[in-house]
Structures are given as structure tokens and as C-alpha cells.
Design an enzyme around this catalytic site. Structure first.
Site, short mmCIF file in Angstrom:
data_model
loop_
_atom_site.label_atom_id
_atom_site.label_comp_id
_atom_site.label_asym_id
_atom_site.label_seq_id
_atom_site.Cartn_x
_atom_site.Cartn_y
_atom_site.Cartn_z
N GLU A 70 -1.74 6.82 -2.26
CA GLU A 70 -2.71 6.63 -1.51
C GLU A 70 -3.89 5.51 -1.73
O GLU A 70 -4.73 5.66 -2.14
CB GLU A 70 -3.63 7.98 -1.13
CG GLU A 70 -3.16 8.71 -0.14
CD GLU A 70 -3.36 8.15 1.23
OE1 GLU A 70 -4.29 7.62 1.47
OE2 GLU A 70 -2.41 8.31 1.80
N HIS A 76 1.01 -1.14 0.01
CA HIS A 76 0.12 0.22 0.02
C HIS A 76 0.74 1.13 0.05
O HIS A 76 1.70 1.49 0.94
CB HIS A 76 -0.85 0.10 1.14
CG HIS A 76 -2.01 1.22 1.14
ND1 HIS A 76 -3.21 1.02 0.58
CD2 HIS A 76 -1.76 2.45 1.72
CE1 HIS A 76 -3.61 2.08 0.76
NE2 HIS A 76 -3.06 3.02 1.33
N CYS A 77 0.65 1.91 -1.00
CA CYS A 77 1.84 3.20 -1.27
C CYS A 77 1.12 4.35 -0.70
O CYS A 77 0.12 4.84 -1.32
CB CYS A 77 1.95 3.39 -2.67
SG CYS A 77 3.15 4.90 -2.99
N PRO A 78 1.81 5.15 0.30
CA PRO A 78 1.17 6.21 0.94
C PRO A 78 1.36 7.40 -0.13
O PRO A 78 0.33 8.50 -0.02
CB PRO A 78 2.06 6.49 2.13
CG PRO A 78 3.26 5.86 1.73
CD PRO A 78 2.81 4.70 1.20
#
Length: 295
Positions: free
Chosen positions: A156, A151-153
Site C-alpha cells: 500500500e 506502486h505495490c498494493p
């Protein structure tokens, strides 16, 4: 836990910040006496300027494609729910687990049922579905994702089977933009005798360099790492959590059942549009490995 509206607000802020950074640095170079300004504004080399902004626009398009498209969410159907619940019920009748095993299952949100040697079926307690192989439940997205990577911040959203290629293209084009911009910025710095005078004249360019250095290390590092994953048929999750993954932890540490060779790995990663049946590939590799007497 953020509410849905708050999460949407975070998404918008993160993505607007990305646009702001991508526009602010080139805008500074167009305002200062730089090679980009001479090429675009003064018309000395239009092709140079067009090439630069073309790569920049491609990176932005790839960024928003990776952000907004379905990363590979597993469909929530009543049939899958029913099959998954039945699988857990059958397992509970046949096997018992120790307290440590139960805790491990809860943390990984799956129940295990032996299939081939080294392979386990995974059932997601949150989505109540039987997970396809290489899928994982994302706590941020509240969904199971096919060929889950992470999950890439900064996006998002999750990086999964459908948007991983666009994420890598974004990293590659952004790496080109960062290196190119860094070179332009260095050449645009003005020489001054006094330090205070130099800092005053080059303050904006100096800030650009700081942004490019900090952003560049992350982007270039990720680009190299995800290129390695593509070439070897891996995901970030499988690379860093192999000992916790049901279908990998019983295999040899150096064996990857999804590695089909560099050329095929790159082809299926970059060019194949449909989701793949990883269970079939896993079973074929397991049979080959067993027939060779390795397992």
C-alpha cells in the site's frame, strides 16, 4: 477515488492481513505435531526454532520498513514549481505538438524538452515540478517518486529509490520462510487409509499448503524478477514501459544507460544510502556511447 481516511483504513487492513497470515501458518504448525513444535515446544532443537522465527521476524521488519518509510518522494518546493512552469512556457513558445503527441503527454503527465540525444526533461503537471530523471508521478500516492519502480498494493505504498532494497530483502526472507514452512508442513501430514479421515486430520495443514502455494508463486516470482532488476540497474517501470519513457525511448532497445556492471549495481542498490544524480550518470554514459560511434 478513496478519501484519505478510507485509504488509511485500506492500508491498515492490508498490513494486518499480512501479519495474520504470517502468524496463522506457524501457529498451526506449533499446534499440530510438526517438526517446528518438537523443536520449540518440546525443546528438541531450540536453535532450529530460533532460526526459523528469526527469519520470520526479519521478513516482517523488512515488510514494515518498506511500507512505512519514504519511498523517495520528490520534494515540492516553490523554486522547483517556478522552474518547471517556466520550462513548460519556454517549450510552448518553441515547439508545437500534434493531437496524438498532446494526448501522450497528458497520459504520461509530462512535457518534453530535448536535452542530450535521447534524453528529455520531464515536467509533472500534477505536482508542478521538474522531475528528476527516473522519477514518475504515482496516481495512488499523489506524489512524484524518485527512481520509481511500481506502486505495490500489498505494501500500500510505492517502491522507489529509498525503500526498494528493503522490499527486495523482504521478498528474499519471505521466500526462505515460505519454502521452509512448506517443507515443515509436508512432513507434518499424517497418513490415513481413508480419504475422509485423512482430510479431517490434515485439514488445517492442507489449508496451510494452499496458502503457501499461492503466496509462494507470487513471492518467489517477484524475488527473482527484482533480483534481475537489481543486477541490471533497471526498474519495473523502465523494464515494461521503455517505449513510453522520454529518456529511454530514443535509445537502442538493448542499451541501458544506468547499467554500471553487476558488482556496482548491487553495491549502489543495497549499500548506497543517498539518492543519486541519475542525470549525471546518463550524460556520462551518453558521451561514452557517442565517442565510441554507437549513437
Amino acid at each position: 477515488m478513496l478519501c484519505k481516511n478510507c485509504r488509511c483504513g485500506v492500508n491498515v487492513c492490508v498490513r494486518l492481513t499480512h501479519i495474520a497470515l504470517c502468524i496463522a501458518v506457524p501457529a498451526t504448525l506449533l499446534w499440530k505435531n510438526s517438526g517446528l513444535k518438537r523443536a520449540v515446544v518440546n525443546g528438541e532443537d531450540p536453535l532450529y526454532g530460533i532460526s526459523y522465527f528469526f527469519v520470520l521476524i526479519v521478513s516482517l521488519v523488512m515488510y514494515y520498513t518498506a511500507c512505512l518509510m519514504d519511498p523517495g518522494y520528490v520534494a515540492l518546493t516553490h523554486e522547483k514549481k517556478r522552474n518547471g512552469i517556466q520550462a513548460v512556457s519556454n517549450q510552448q513558445e518553441d515547439t508545437s505538438s500534434s493531437e496524438d503527441e498532446v494526448e501522450d503527454e497528458l497520459l504520461n503527465a509530462d512535457c518534453e524538452k530535448p536535452l542530450d540525444k535521447g534524453r528529455k526533461d520531464r515536467f509533472c503537471d500534477f505536482c508542478e515540478i521538474q522531475q528528476p530523471m527516473r522519477s514518475k508521478h504515482c496516481e495512488d500516492c499523489k506524489r512524484c517518486v524518485r527512481k520509481y519502480d511500481h506502486h505495490c498494493p500489498w505494501l500500500e505504498t510505492c517502491v522507489g529509490e529509498r525503500n526498494h532494497k528493503f522490499f527486495l530483502i523482504f521478498l528474499f526472507t519471505m521466500s526462505v520462510v515460505i519454502i521452509w514452512t512448506f517443507c515443515i508442513t509436508l512432513k507434518a501430514l499424517e497418513s490415513k487409509v481413508e480419504w475422509n479421515e485423512w482430510f479431517k486430520v490434515n485439514l488445517l495443514l492442507f489449508l496451510d499448503i494452499l496458502v503457501l502455494i499461492f503466496g509462494g508463486f507470487s513471492v518467489l516470482g517477484l524475488c527473482g524478477f527484482h533480483s534481475y532488476l537489481m543486477l541490471n540497474g533497471l526498474t519495473t517501470w523502465e523494464s515494461v514501459s521503455r517505449e513510453k519513457i522520454t529518456y529511454l525511448k530514443y535509445l537502442d532497445d538493448d542499451y541501458n544507460p544506468f547499467d554500471e556492471g553487476y558488482i556496482r549495481n548491487v553495491y549502489y542498490f543495497m549499500c548506497f544510502l543517498k539518492v543519486r544524480r541519475w542525470e549525471t550518470i546518463y550524460s556520462q554514459k551518453a558521451k561514452i556511447k557517442t565517442s565510441n560511434g554507437v549513437v
